[in-house]
Design an enzyme around this catalytic site. Structure first.
Site, short mmCIF file in Angstrom:
data_model
loop_
_atom_site.label_atom_id
_atom_site.label_comp_id
_atom_site.label_asym_id
_atom_site.label_seq_id
_atom_site.Cartn_x
_atom_site.Cartn_y
_atom_site.Cartn_z
N ASN A 160 -0.36 -7.35 -23.53
CA ASN A 160 -0.09 -7.51 -23.14
C ASN A 160 -0.10 -9.27 -22.45
OD1 ASN A 160 0.29 -5.47 -21.38
ND2 ASN A 160 -1.33 -5.18 -20.35
N ARG A 178 -14.86 -3.18 -20.14
CA ARG A 178 -14.58 -4.40 -21.09
C ARG A 178 -15.17 -5.15 -20.09
NH1 ARG A 178 -9.24 -6.48 -20.73
NH2 ARG A 178 -8.88 -6.66 -18.18
N GLU A 210 -5.89 -9.98 -28.42
CA GLU A 210 -5.13 -10.66 -27.24
C GLU A 210 -4.57 -11.57 -27.80
OE1 GLU A 210 -5.70 -9.48 -23.54
OE2 GLU A 210 -7.92 -9.87 -23.66
N CYS A 236 -3.81 -1.44 -25.88
CA CYS A 236 -4.71 -0.54 -24.58
C CYS A 236 -3.40 -1.95 -23.64
CB CYS A 236 -5.51 -1.11 -24.41
SG CYS A 236 -6.58 -2.85 -24.52
N HIS A 239 0.76 -1.49 0.32
CA HIS A 239 -0.02 -0.03 -0.07
C HIS A 239 0.81 1.51 -0.03
CE1 HIS A 239 -3.22 -2.33 0.59
NE2 HIS A 239 -3.45 -2.91 1.71
#
Ligand code: PEP
Ligand code: MG
Length: 570
Positions: free
Chosen positions: A456, A338, A433, A504, A195
């Site tokens: 990715n 999405r 992708e 993206c 965090h």
């Protein structure tokens, strides 16, 4: 004289210079004793009051902090408030007090230990990461039981010239210190995903985690340079080094100002072609950032965050509220939602086999949504309702077969029909992708309104390199010629079909690749809003006519080195 150098994890980049302020709270002894029978009722009351007090402290903190810090901190405060309301902490210790006559502190300690053991054993990485939160909340209740004032150990003074050295900090402690002007942070514990790191990155505070011996080696008042670009701390540096670092710090400051001044300038190449820069987002704070840096809209709104860390999936109303808030926030800019993309590295128990042998090649993305169509229909219904408030686009993840598009569209139309609504005004796009989809993208195009290339995953599946496997490191390489061929192919096919195509994946946000992607024909980039201005700077310096002429030779390059000779990549 050479400075002593300590190495750690570069958790939030930048350079911080200042005098050490060492804050090591340690864990105070927890008193453990048995109650007499008549003390049990008042101990229960004492525990309840402590929980109520901890809640008030957190609510006060939420009121006090402002600006970017407030947006970032809100997420933690909300999560911690929820934990304080949850039975596991609000009621769990009462059982130990009632049935075993333990005092409140001891009861809380036993509850904490049981919770930590249960969370640590979980498969879900996200839930495992909540262990930190449990400790922060438990520590807050302990503080309330001991009637310690919140953050007593941090003192009250301004820290404008200080680098804080701590064992560990909770998000609220960090917020408190940041408000007092701290220049940098070093902790003995923590890591890049903690965090503290997330908050420091949001605040632009240089931070090095995991310097185990920090408080032993560093004394109060020592001069420190936190070089969080390289993950090292220099103790008592000589004058020459200090000057060098101050120069670098100023250069970084000038660069930040230069980028900030690009906010209101158009995203056009040096020879005048407009490029659309979209932001990726997965929570409300990303929307603020996106607006702040002038994104044209949200090009990828990941909905997984709505499903993570809970037993039941969110219903239509909750999703509708989330989407309509986002639409209102964006004030007319499009939101690309999405549909759920879980499975593989983002596990959410929705009825699938938890022991899938190859989850990245398994029931993930659109496959999972179509296997459990109620999931998809709930999302579609929420989107159909929300689109009345502003422009929305729908994006289907992980397409590999054309029939997935048909099935999803049929469900969308069916939902609209059931609701007496019209779904034809919602553009339906597909993520490219999986190499199979890229190779036959021409067949997908007539059935989709737009495309988004997810590099990715495209890199992972094209090169057979697990994107989460750190041991494979640089093998997850977007510059591999096979990947570039597929990207170029998808862009050219979409252009021919007159459909828009964005990219993206992380690659879109790396300014060193901007020229290359422009050369391959990309005109829509979608990225984390924090890097958008760097990409804008790169494209404003790019000569598109020159780049377009290099397309073929770039695609012929065999390696990053060859690419580099044609087009500098840094
Ligand atoms: C991608 O795969 O490039 C992408 C943007 O999706 P995610 O990272 O969420 O899988
Ligand atoms: Mg993906």
């Amino acid at each position: 004289m050479t400075a002593l150098v300590l190495s750690g994890i570069a958790a939030s980049k930048g350079i911080g210079i200042g005098r050490a302020r060492v804050i090591v709270a340690g864990s105070p002894e927890v008193p453990e004793y048995l109650l007499e029978g008549e003390q049990v009722a008042s101990e229960i009351e004492r525990y309840r009051l402590a929980v109520a007090f901890a809640r008030t402290e957190l609510a006060d903190l939420a009121q006090r902090v402002r600006g970017q810090l407030a947006t970032e901190l809100r997420e933690f405060i909300d999560a911690h408030l929820l934990m304080l309301e949850d039975d596991m902490l609000a009621e769990g210790p009462l059982e130990y007090i009632r049935s075993r006559s333990c005092n409140a502190e001891w009861a809380l300690k036993q509850t904490r230990d049981a919770l930590i053991a249960a969370f640590t054993a979980m498969d879900d990485e996200y839930l495992r990461s909540r262990v930190d939160d449990i400790d922060h909340v438990v520590e807050r209740i302990h503080g309330a039981l001991a009637q310690r004032k919140d953050r007593d150990h941090l003192g009250e003074e301004r820290l404008d010239d200080a680098v804080v050295v701590a064992d560990n900090l909770s998000p609220s402690e960090l917020a408190d210190l940041a408000e007092r002007g701290v220049r940098g942070l070093i902790t003995e514990g923590g890591g890049a995903l903690s965090h503290c790191s997330i908050l420091c990155r949001a605040l632009g505070m240089p931070y090095i985690a995991g310097i185990r011996q920090a408080s032993e080696m560093i004394n109060e008042g020592m001069l420190l340079i936190v070089d969080a670009d390289r993950g090292i701390t220099l103790i008592d540096p000589d004058g020459e080094r200090l000057t060098r670092y101050r120069d670098r710090q100023q250069e970084q400051q000038r660069r930040r100002q230069r980028l900030q001044s690009l906010c209101d300038l158009p995203a056009v190449t040096a020879d005048g072609t407009a490029i659309r820069l979209w932001a990726n987002g997965e929570a409300e704070k990303d929307l603020d950032l996106a607006l702040g840096c002038g994104a044209v809209g949200i090009g990828l709104y990941r909905t997984e965050f709505l499903f993570m860390g809970r037993a039941e999936p969110p219903g239509e109303e909750e999703q509708y509220q989330c989407f309509s808030n986002a639409i209102a926030h964006l004030d007319g800019r499009p939101l690309t939602i999405r549909t759920l993309d879980v499975g593989a590295d983002k596990q959410v128990p929705l009825g699938q086999d938890p022991n899938e042998p190859n989850p990245a090649l398994g029931l993930r993305g659109i496959r999972l949504s179509l296997r459990f169509p109620e999931l998809l229909k709930t999302q579609f219904r929420a989107v159909i309702r929300a689109q009345q408030l502003g422009p929305v686009r729908l994006l289907l993840p992980m397409l590999s077969r054309l029939d997935e598009v048909h099935a999803a569209r049929e469900l969308l139309n069916q939902c609209a029909l059931d609701m007496g609504a019209d779904a034809s005004s919602i553009p339906l796009g597909g993520m490219i992708e999986v190499p199979a989809a890229a190779l036959v993208v021409e067949r997908f195009l007539p059935h989709l309104d737009f495309l988004s290339i997810g590099t990715n995953d495209l890199v992972q599946y094209t090169l057979a390199v697990d994107r989460t496997n750190q041991a494979l490191g640089s093998m997850h390489d977007p510059l591999h010629p096979a990947v570039l061929q597929l990207i170029a192919r998808v862009i050219a096919a979409a252009d021919s079909a007159g459909k828009s195509v964005s990219l993206c994946g992380e690659m879109a946000g790396e300014a060193r690749y901007t020229g290359l992607l422009l050369a391959l024909g990309l005109r829509d980039f979608s990225m984390h809003p924090r890097v958008l201005l760097e990409v804008k700077e790169a494209l404003r310096g790019a000569d598109l006519s020159n780049l377009s002429g290099m397309r073929e030779s770039l695609l012929q390059a065999d390696s990053a080195d060859q690419l580099e000779q044609l087009l500098p990549l840094s």
